[in-house]
Motif scaffolding. Sequence first.
Motif, PDB file in Angstrom:
ATOM      1  N   THR A  11       6.370   9.140   7.714  1.00 36.08           N
ATOM      2  CA  THR A  11       7.460   8.485   7.987  1.00 36.08           C
ATOM      3  C   THR A  11       8.004   7.463   6.912  1.00 36.08           C
ATOM      4  OG1 THR A  11       6.155   6.674   9.182  1.00 36.08           O
ATOM      5  CG2 THR A  11       6.725   8.664  10.645  1.00 36.08           C
ATOM      6  N   HIS A  12       9.356   7.001   7.055  1.00 37.91           N
ATOM      7  CA  HIS A  12       9.676   5.876   6.094  1.00 37.91           C
ATOM      8  C   HIS A  12       8.869   4.665   6.449  1.00 37.91           C
ATOM      9  CE1 HIS A  12      12.600   4.030   3.699  1.00 37.91           C
ATOM     10  NE2 HIS A  12      12.648   3.049   4.451  1.00 37.91           N
ATOM     11  N   LEU A  13       8.937   4.284   7.792  1.00 39.74           N
ATOM     12  CA  LEU A  13       8.278   3.025   8.097  1.00 39.74           C
ATOM     13  C   LEU A  13       6.690   2.979   7.533  1.00 39.74           C
ATOM     14  CD1 LEU A  13       8.049   0.496   9.627  1.00 39.74           C
ATOM     15  CD2 LEU A  13       7.459   1.699  11.528  1.00 39.74           C
ATOM     16  N   ALA A  14       5.952   4.135   7.438  1.00 40.37           N
ATOM     17  CA  ALA A  14       4.628   4.256   6.781  1.00 40.37           C
ATOM     18  C   ALA A  14       4.837   3.857   5.381  1.00 40.37           C
ATOM     19  CB  ALA A  14       4.044   5.657   6.902  1.00 40.37           C
ATOM     20  N   CYS A  19       3.762   0.358   0.977  1.00 37.87           N
ATOM     21  CA  CYS A  19       4.242  -0.427  -0.233  1.00 37.87           C
ATOM     22  C   CYS A  19       3.914  -2.090  -0.024  1.00 37.87           C
ATOM     23  CB  CYS A  19       5.735  -0.390  -0.409  1.00 37.87           C
ATOM     24  SG  CYS A  19       6.539  -1.221  -1.876  1.00 37.87           S
ATOM     25  N   ARG A  20       4.220  -2.695   1.137  1.00 36.66           N
ATOM     26  CA  ARG A  20       3.995  -4.176   1.338  1.00 36.66           C
ATOM     27  C   ARG A  20       2.247  -4.234   1.157  1.00 36.66           C
ATOM     28  NH1 ARG A  20       7.860  -4.989   6.574  1.00 36.66           N
ATOM     29  NH2 ARG A  20       9.673  -5.165   5.488  1.00 36.66           N
ATOM     30  N   ALA A  21       1.569  -3.620   1.740  1.00 40.08           N
ATOM     31  CA  ALA A  21       0.252  -3.694   1.801  1.00 40.08           C
ATOM     32  C   ALA A  21      -0.382  -3.665   0.325  1.00 40.08           C
ATOM     33  CB  ALA A  21      -0.561  -2.590   2.839  1.00 40.08           C
ATOM     34  N   LEU A  22       0.118  -2.787  -0.401  1.00 38.38           N
ATOM     35  CA  LEU A  22      -0.158  -2.757  -2.007  1.00 38.38           C
ATOM     36  C   LEU A  22       0.190  -4.051  -2.593  1.00 38.38           C
ATOM     37  CD1 LEU A  22       0.692   0.900  -2.482  1.00 38.38           C
ATOM     38  CD2 LEU A  22      -1.618  -0.030  -2.920  1.00 38.38           C
ATOM     39  N   LYS A  23       1.585  -4.445  -2.507  1.00 33.97           N
ATOM     40  CA  LYS A  23       2.049  -5.667  -2.967  1.00 33.97           C
ATOM     41  C   LYS A  23       1.042  -6.864  -2.497  1.00 33.97           C
ATOM     42  CE  LYS A  23       6.654  -4.357  -4.316  1.00 33.97           C
ATOM     43  NZ  LYS A  23       8.046  -4.747  -4.201  1.00 33.97           N
ATOM     44  N   GLY A  24       0.896  -7.108  -1.237  1.00 31.51           N
ATOM     45  CA  GLY A  24       0.102  -7.868  -0.716  1.00 31.51           C
ATOM     46  C   GLY A  24      -1.584  -7.942  -1.306  1.00 31.51           C
ATOM     47  N   CYS A  46       8.275   7.836  -0.950  1.00 32.53           N
ATOM     48  CA  CYS A  46       6.903   7.944  -1.476  1.00 32.53           C
ATOM     49  C   CYS A  46       6.802   6.357  -2.005  1.00 32.53           C
ATOM     50  CB  CYS A  46       6.934   8.828  -2.526  1.00 32.53           C
ATOM     51  SG  CYS A  46       7.665   8.560  -4.105  1.00 32.53           S
ATOM     52  N   VAL A  47       5.545   6.154  -2.473  1.00 29.57           N
ATOM     53  CA  VAL A  47       5.482   4.766  -3.135  1.00 29.57           C
ATOM     54  C   VAL A  47       4.486   5.179  -4.362  1.00 29.57           C
ATOM     55  CG1 VAL A  47       3.858   2.530  -2.831  1.00 29.57           C
ATOM     56  CG2 VAL A  47       5.146   3.464  -0.840  1.00 29.57           C
ATOM     57  N   PHE A  48       5.190   4.342  -5.587  1.00 26.24           N
ATOM     58  CA  PHE A  48       4.585   4.668  -6.600  1.00 26.24           C
ATOM     59  C   PHE A  48       3.767   3.388  -6.971  1.00 26.24           C
ATOM     60  CE2 PHE A  48       7.817   7.816  -7.578  1.00 26.24           C
ATOM     61  CZ  PHE A  48       7.226   8.721  -8.272  1.00 26.24           C
ATOM     62  N   TYR A  49       2.389   3.517  -7.504  1.00 22.88           N
ATOM     63  CA  TYR A  49       1.698   2.415  -7.909  1.00 22.88           C
ATOM     64  C   TYR A  49       0.608   2.664  -9.098  1.00 22.88           C
ATOM     65  CZ  TYR A  49      -1.777   4.427  -4.720  1.00 22.88           C
ATOM     66  OH  TYR A  49      -2.615   5.113  -3.998  1.00 22.88           O
ATOM     67  N   ARG A  50       0.182   1.668  -9.536  1.00 27.76           N
ATOM     68  CA  ARG A  50      -0.831   1.686 -10.558  1.00 27.76           C
ATOM     69  C   ARG A  50      -2.170   1.173  -9.979  1.00 27.76           C
ATOM     70  NH1 ARG A  50       0.453   3.915 -15.090  1.00 27.76           N
ATOM     71  NH2 ARG A  50      -1.170   3.432 -16.259  1.00 27.76           N
ATOM     72  N   ALA A  51      -3.311   1.730 -10.352  1.00 20.01           N
ATOM     73  CA  ALA A  51      -4.780   1.485  -9.728  1.00 20.01           C
ATOM     74  C   ALA A  51      -5.786   2.052 -10.584  1.00 20.01           C
ATOM     75  CB  ALA A  51      -4.676   1.432  -8.445  1.00 20.01           C
ATOM     76  N   HIS A  56      -6.509   4.612  -0.974  1.00 23.97           N
ATOM     77  CA  HIS A  56      -5.796   4.966   0.133  1.00 23.97           C
ATOM     78  C   HIS A  56      -6.274   4.379   1.553  1.00 23.97           C
ATOM     79  CE1 HIS A  56     -10.200   6.787   0.064  1.00 23.97           C
ATOM     80  NE2 HIS A  56     -10.248   6.783   1.074  1.00 23.97           N
ATOM     81  N   SER A  57      -7.295   3.488   1.258  1.00 21.37           N
ATOM     82  CA  SER A  57      -7.664   2.451   2.372  1.00 21.37           C
ATOM     83  C   SER A  57      -6.659   1.370   2.740  1.00 21.37           C
ATOM     84  CB  SER A  57      -9.072   1.879   2.287  1.00 21.37           C
ATOM     85  OG  SER A  57      -8.963   0.980   1.173  1.00 21.37           O
ATOM     86  N   LEU A  58      -5.780   1.025   2.000  1.00 18.63           N
ATOM     87  CA  LEU A  58      -4.860   0.204   2.035  1.00 18.63           C
ATOM     88  C   LEU A  58      -3.494   0.918   2.487  1.00 18.63           C
ATOM     89  CD1 LEU A  58      -4.961  -2.101  -1.216  1.00 18.63           C
ATOM     90  CD2 LEU A  58      -5.510  -2.574   1.021  1.00 18.63           C
ATOM     91  N   LEU A  59      -3.440   2.130   2.322  1.00 19.73           N
ATOM     92  CA  LEU A  59      -2.144   3.011   2.745  1.00 19.73           C
ATOM     93  C   LEU A  59      -2.307   3.164   4.393  1.00 19.73           C
ATOM     94  CD1 LEU A  59      -2.165   5.259  -0.228  1.00 19.73           C
ATOM     95  CD2 LEU A  59      -1.144   3.116   0.006  1.00 19.73           C
ATOM     96  N   ASP A  60      -0.677   3.149   4.963  1.00 21.34           N
ATOM     97  CA  ASP A  60      -0.704   3.476   6.433  1.00 21.34           C
ATOM     98  C   ASP A  60      -1.181   4.669   6.824  1.00 21.34           C
ATOM     99  OD1 ASP A  60       0.930   2.125   8.432  1.00 21.34           O
ATOM    100  OD2 ASP A  60       1.103   4.409   8.503  1.00 21.34           O
ATOM    101  N   ARG A  61      -1.871   4.626   8.167  1.00 15.31           N
ATOM    102  CA  ARG A  61      -2.457   5.656   8.608  1.00 15.31           C
ATOM    103  C   ARG A  61      -1.565   7.219   8.779  1.00 15.31           C
ATOM    104  NH1 ARG A  61      -1.451   6.114  14.403  1.00 15.31           N
ATOM    105  NH2 ARG A  61       0.011   4.418  15.154  1.00 15.31           N
ATOM    106  N   ASP A  62      -0.345   6.942   8.479  1.00 15.37           N
ATOM    107  CA  ASP A  62       0.564   8.052   8.504  1.00 15.37           C
ATOM    108  C   ASP A  62       0.786   8.692   7.063  1.00 15.37           C
ATOM    109  OD1 ASP A  62       1.574   8.979  11.112  1.00 15.37           O
ATOM    110  OD2 ASP A  62       3.138   7.855  11.061  1.00 15.37           O
ATOM    111  N   LEU A  63      -0.241   8.503   6.166  1.00 14.86           N
ATOM    112  CA  LEU A  63      -0.384   8.912   4.962  1.00 14.86           C
ATOM    113  C   LEU A  63      -0.540  10.474   5.059  1.00 14.86           C
ATOM    114  CD1 LEU A  63      -0.776   8.401   1.835  1.00 14.86           C
ATOM    115  CD2 LEU A  63      -3.223   8.451   2.443  1.00 14.86           C
ATOM    116  N   GLU A  64       0.591  11.073   4.189  1.00 15.10           N
ATOM    117  CA  GLU A  64       0.530  12.612   4.159  1.00 15.10           C
ATOM    118  C   GLU A  64      -0.439  12.897   2.689  1.00 15.10           C
ATOM    119  OE1 GLU A  64       3.629  16.059   3.879  1.00 15.10           O
ATOM    120  OE2 GLU A  64       3.859  14.555   2.422  1.00 15.10           O
ATOM    121  N   ALA A  65      -0.300  12.298   1.599  1.00 15.50           N
ATOM    122  CA  ALA A  65      -1.185  12.634   0.673  1.00 15.50           C
ATOM    123  C   ALA A  65      -1.054  11.436  -0.604  1.00 15.50           C
ATOM    124  CB  ALA A  65      -0.855  14.083  -0.174  1.00 15.50           C
ATOM    125  N   VAL A  66      -1.861  11.470  -1.544  1.00 18.31           N
ATOM    126  CA  VAL A  66      -1.986  10.668  -2.610  1.00 18.31           C
ATOM    127  C   VAL A  66      -2.041  11.571  -3.873  1.00 18.31           C
ATOM    128  CG1 VAL A  66      -3.100   8.859  -4.100  1.00 18.31           C
ATOM    129  CG2 VAL A  66      -2.893   8.685  -1.451  1.00 18.31           C
TER     130      VAL A  66
END
Length: 82
Positions: A11-14, A19-24, A46-51, A56-66
Motif C-alpha cells: 500500500t501507498h500508506l505503508a 519513509c517517515r520511520a527511516l527518516k526518524g 517504493c522507498v529508496f534509502y542507504r544503509a 526491514h525492522s523499521l519498515l511497515d508490516r505491509d512490506l512487500e520486499a527489499v
Amino acid sequence: MTAQYVATFHTHLAALRSCRALKGAGHEEARMAPVPRSLSSSCGTCVFYRAETPLHSLLDRDLEAVYRQEEGGFAPVYRGSE
C-alpha cells in the motif's frame, strides 16, 4: 559499507510510514519514488534509502520486499509477509 536499497509495499500508506520511520531513525536521504519497472509492487510506490543492512525492522508490516541496488539491476534481500 552502505548500500542503496529499495523497499516495495502493498500500500501507498505503508511506503509513507516506512519513509517517515527511516527518516526518524536518522536516514534523512530516504525518499519515496515510483517503483522501477524491473520490480513489481502492488501500490506502485517504493522507498529508496542507504544503509549498512536492509533495516526491514523499521519498515511497515505491509512490506512487500527489499532489494539491494547493484550494477545492472536489483538483488532481492528480504521478502515481507504475503
